[in-house]
Write a protein that holds these residues in place. Structure first.
Motif, PDB file in Angstrom:
ATOM      1  N   UNK A   1      66.878 -47.351  -2.099  1.00  0.00           N
ATOM      2  CA  UNK A   1      66.951 -48.501  -1.182  1.00  0.00           C
ATOM      3  C   UNK A   1      67.203 -48.108   0.260  1.00  0.00           C
ATOM      4  N   UNK A   2      67.895 -46.992   0.440  1.00  0.00           N
ATOM      5  CA  UNK A   2      68.191 -46.541   1.799  1.00  0.00           C
ATOM      6  C   UNK A   2      66.903 -46.287   2.580  1.00  0.00           C
TER       7      UNK A   2
ATOM      8  N   UNK B   1      63.526 -46.954   1.226  1.00  0.00           N
ATOM      9  CA  UNK B   1      62.478 -47.947   0.943  1.00  0.00           C
ATOM     10  C   UNK B   1      62.489 -49.002   2.055  1.00  0.00           C
ATOM     11  N   UNK B   2      63.707 -49.353   2.530  1.00  0.00           N
ATOM     12  CA  UNK B   2      63.834 -50.336   3.606  1.00  0.00           C
ATOM     13  C   UNK B   2      63.411 -49.748   4.949  1.00  0.00           C
ATOM     14  N   UNK B   3      63.714 -48.484   5.197  1.00  0.00           N
ATOM     15  CA  UNK B   3      63.527 -47.900   6.538  1.00  0.00           C
ATOM     16  C   UNK B   3      62.280 -47.050   6.679  1.00  0.00           C
TER      17      UNK B   3
ATOM     18  N   UNK C   1      66.494 -40.112   0.378  1.00  0.00           N
ATOM     19  CA  UNK C   1      67.778 -39.408   0.286  1.00  0.00           C
ATOM     20  C   UNK C   1      68.202 -39.232  -1.176  1.00  0.00           C
ATOM     21  N   UNK C   2      67.455 -39.861  -2.096  1.00  0.00           N
ATOM     22  CA  UNK C   2      67.717 -39.703  -3.527  1.00  0.00           C
ATOM     23  C   UNK C   2      66.413 -39.357  -4.244  1.00  0.00           C
TER      24      UNK C   2
ATOM     25  N   UNK D   1      69.367 -58.025  -5.683  1.00  0.00           N
ATOM     26  CA  UNK D   1      69.976 -57.090  -4.734  1.00  0.00           C
ATOM     27  C   UNK D   1      71.410 -57.475  -4.381  1.00  0.00           C
TER      28      UNK D   1
END
Lengths: 190, 190
Positions: B81-82, B84-86, B91-92, B128
């Motif tokens: 999510x970190x 996918x949004x940006x 990072x994973x 979410x």
């Protein structure tokens, strides 16, 4: 609604065309004093807060101490998401770090707003997917960095926030004692 | 779309009236083998996954070891999510814990879906906000429980999951060595 919230919605959902008069009845705004408790652990969590000015924080009590896990600055939303969704007694408390102006929705207003104006769910979904991503990423930074490196990372990422947070709250968030934080800060400045 | 996803949407947004033919073109479904890597750290994160069957997990590499921070069972969504949004490098990493069938959306399909069918944003927002609440709550349980108590809490909360997770992945998630986990499991059974 406030100009800050109107602006934030327009930024996250560009071109959103919902008349402000239609949205306004869902929202309420109030001022809270520094130190005010907006939510206690164990109380029903029925509201979600948008910070127009000031700062709120999310924490829990453990062995007589408040342990801070999140700060919400201007333009951030905050609630106890674990229980706001489930309608159970809160697992976190929320307090004002500074004198703050907040706009808020009750759970029922929030549910009604999203169903009547689903584009507002596009707005909230963006907020929540980013917040979730940040919470997951914090687990990685906590798992891979020393507390000292985490302090530096947090200071570099949120320079405006770091200057505003009282030392005991920042120390709790980083997971060190207030004394250790002060030593770290002195070391960083020297 | 799959029957599992159709059912999940109807459960979270009762009465949603969007024809399946309208939604179907956004989604794709594929099978992945146990151990398959769906996302690597540093790669672009362009997809979000729904687990029809099987189990995915989210992890990062640290000092030569995979550190697991989240499992996604049947009916859970997962992405990094970190990023996918940006739209930044992941990072994973994400891998399949078992042979799995997943339905997925590309970032562009996801964005288009939510703007064309905002009631789907009501669905994703529910997912979410709950996931975010769970991630915050995990910080509290981690901060207040011994690893032994956390193992018991996790076993009691997710009894079906605990039986499926290989010991090294579960040990990593709990934050102990595989040997320590096996001792704990033996103690719990005796």
């Amino acid at each position: 609604m406030t100009p800050q919230l109107r602006q934030h919605i327009a930024t996250l959902v560009p071109g959103i065309a919902i008349a402000e008069e239609a949205l306004a009845p869902f929202f309420q705004t109030r001022s809270v004093k520094k130190g005010a408790l907006l939510l206690s652990e164990g109380a029903p969590c029925n509201e979600i807060y948008f910070v127009n000015s000031g700062c709120l924080y999310l924490f829990y009590e453990h062995e007589g101490q408040g342990e801070v896990i999140h700060f919400a600055l201007e333009h951030w939303w905050l609630t106890d998401y674990k229980t706001f969704a489930d309608n159970k007694p809160a697992v976190f408390a929320i307090a004002a770090m500074e004198d703050s102006e907040i706009t808020y929705l009750s759970r029922s207003a929030y549910d009604a707003l999203l169903l009547q104006f689903p584009l507002m769910a596009v707005y909230f979904n963006k907020i929540h997917e980013r917040a979730y991503g940040a919470a997951l990423f914090k687990q990685k930074t906590f798992g891979t960095m020393t507390r000292e490196d985490f302090y530096r990372y947090f200071s570099n990422t949120y320079p405006h926030l770091i200057r505003r947070i009282p030392a005991p709250l920042l120390a709790s968030y980083i997971g060190i004692s207030t004394e250790a934080l002060k030593e770290l800060q002195a070391k960083t400045l020297s």
